[in-house]
Design an enzyme around this catalytic site. Structure first.
Site, PDB file in Angstrom:
ATOM      1  N   ASP A   3       0.864  -1.171   0.000  1.00 26.46           N
ATOM      2  CA  ASP A   3       0.000   0.000   0.000  1.00 26.46           C
ATOM      3  C   ASP A   3       0.913   1.237   0.000  1.00 26.46           C
ATOM      4  OD1 ASP A   3      -2.407   1.590   0.435  1.00 26.46           O
ATOM      5  OD2 ASP A   3      -1.707   1.794   2.495  1.00 26.46           O
ATOM      6  N   ASP A  32      -0.204   5.145   1.078  1.00 20.51           N
ATOM      7  CA  ASP A  32      -0.453   6.065   2.190  1.00 20.51           C
ATOM      8  C   ASP A  32      -0.502   5.323   3.520  1.00 20.51           C
ATOM      9  OD1 ASP A  32      -0.933   8.506   0.614  1.00 20.51           O
ATOM     10  OD2 ASP A  32      -2.679   7.418  -0.132  1.00 20.51           O
ATOM     11  N   ASP A  57      -1.411  -0.997   5.995  1.00 26.07           N
ATOM     12  CA  ASP A  57      -1.524  -0.432   7.342  1.00 26.07           C
ATOM     13  C   ASP A  57      -2.953  -0.346   7.858  1.00 26.07           C
ATOM     14  OD1 ASP A  57      -2.341   2.909   7.171  1.00 26.07           O
ATOM     15  OD2 ASP A  57      -1.929   1.804   5.341  1.00 26.07           O
TER      16      ASP A  57
END
Length: 218
Positions: free
Chosen positions: A7, A9, A165
């Site tokens: 991922d 961001d 995250d």
């Protein structure tokens, strides 16, 4: 060898300050109060349309303006998306080690592909990745598994690992049937142990060895 997709961001980069600046600029134009960083972080994960929807509901703005405000934020953020964004500590060293060990690396994000590519290039991350799937590359976004499937399809390697995250990332990995590795210093809303995961880590210095350990175990 593994195909490792990340991922963006909250996983590779801390982009929340630039997202906050763009959102607050749009809120000011709409006559609404700004958001603090913690609030903006709680909105991040699904891309600009759901982020804007949450912001508008929090400020009691009419949803009839949603499309216009999404377009405006996309323009504002697109014009300045790396002024405050930083790579998380240890990321570049970890990517170098993984690449040197022969792993194939990619990115799968809900951020639109153009600003995602801008960030990767501006922060020196682009050379490490063979594949980039953005939030507008396909007709669907995470947690739909299709973006992850597309990312892994572009990497010629064996074991599939997805690093993220957030809840969006964990659910996308579950639906795609790939192992999920949780970076705990990002933007998730839930306790780390509540997310389905193969393993978790809080520092990139240890990440390459974590990958080798997981591959050895199988």
């Amino acid at each position: 060898m593994a195909a490792i997709v990340f991922d963006l961001d909250g996983t590779l980069v801390d982009s929340a300050p630039d997202i906050q600046a763009a959102l607050n600029a749009v809120m000011a134009e709409a006559g609404a109060a700004p958001f603090d960083l913690a609030s903006v972080i709680s909105f991040i994960g699904g891309g600009i349309p759901p982020l804007m929807e949450q912001a508008m509901r929090a400020r009691d703005l009419p949803m009839a303006q949603h499309a216009a405000l999404v377009a405006r934020m996309s323009a504002v953020y697109g014009a300045e998306n790396t002024a405050r964004t930083q790579v998380f500590p240890g990321v570049i060293g970890a990517l170098e080690q993984l690449r040197d060990r022969g792993h194939a690396l990619g990115v799968c994000t809900n951020k639109p592909e153009a600003p995602a590519r801008d960030i990767l290039q501006a922060l020196g991350l682009a050379p490490y990745f063979e594949v980039l799937i953005g939030g507008d590359t396909l007709a669907v976004k995470k947690p739909d598994p299709a973006p992850l499937h597309a990312a892994f399809a572009g990497l010629a390697a064996g074991t599939a690992l997805y690093v993220g995250d957030s809840e969006f990332d964990a659910e996308a990995a579950r639906r795609a049937g790939v192992d999920f590795l949780l970076f705990t210093e990002g933007y998730r809303r839930s306790p780390a142990e509540a997310l389905p995961q193969r393993a978790r880590f809080d520092a990139y210095a240890a990440f390459p060895d974590l990958v080798e350990t997981l591959l050895a175990v199988g």
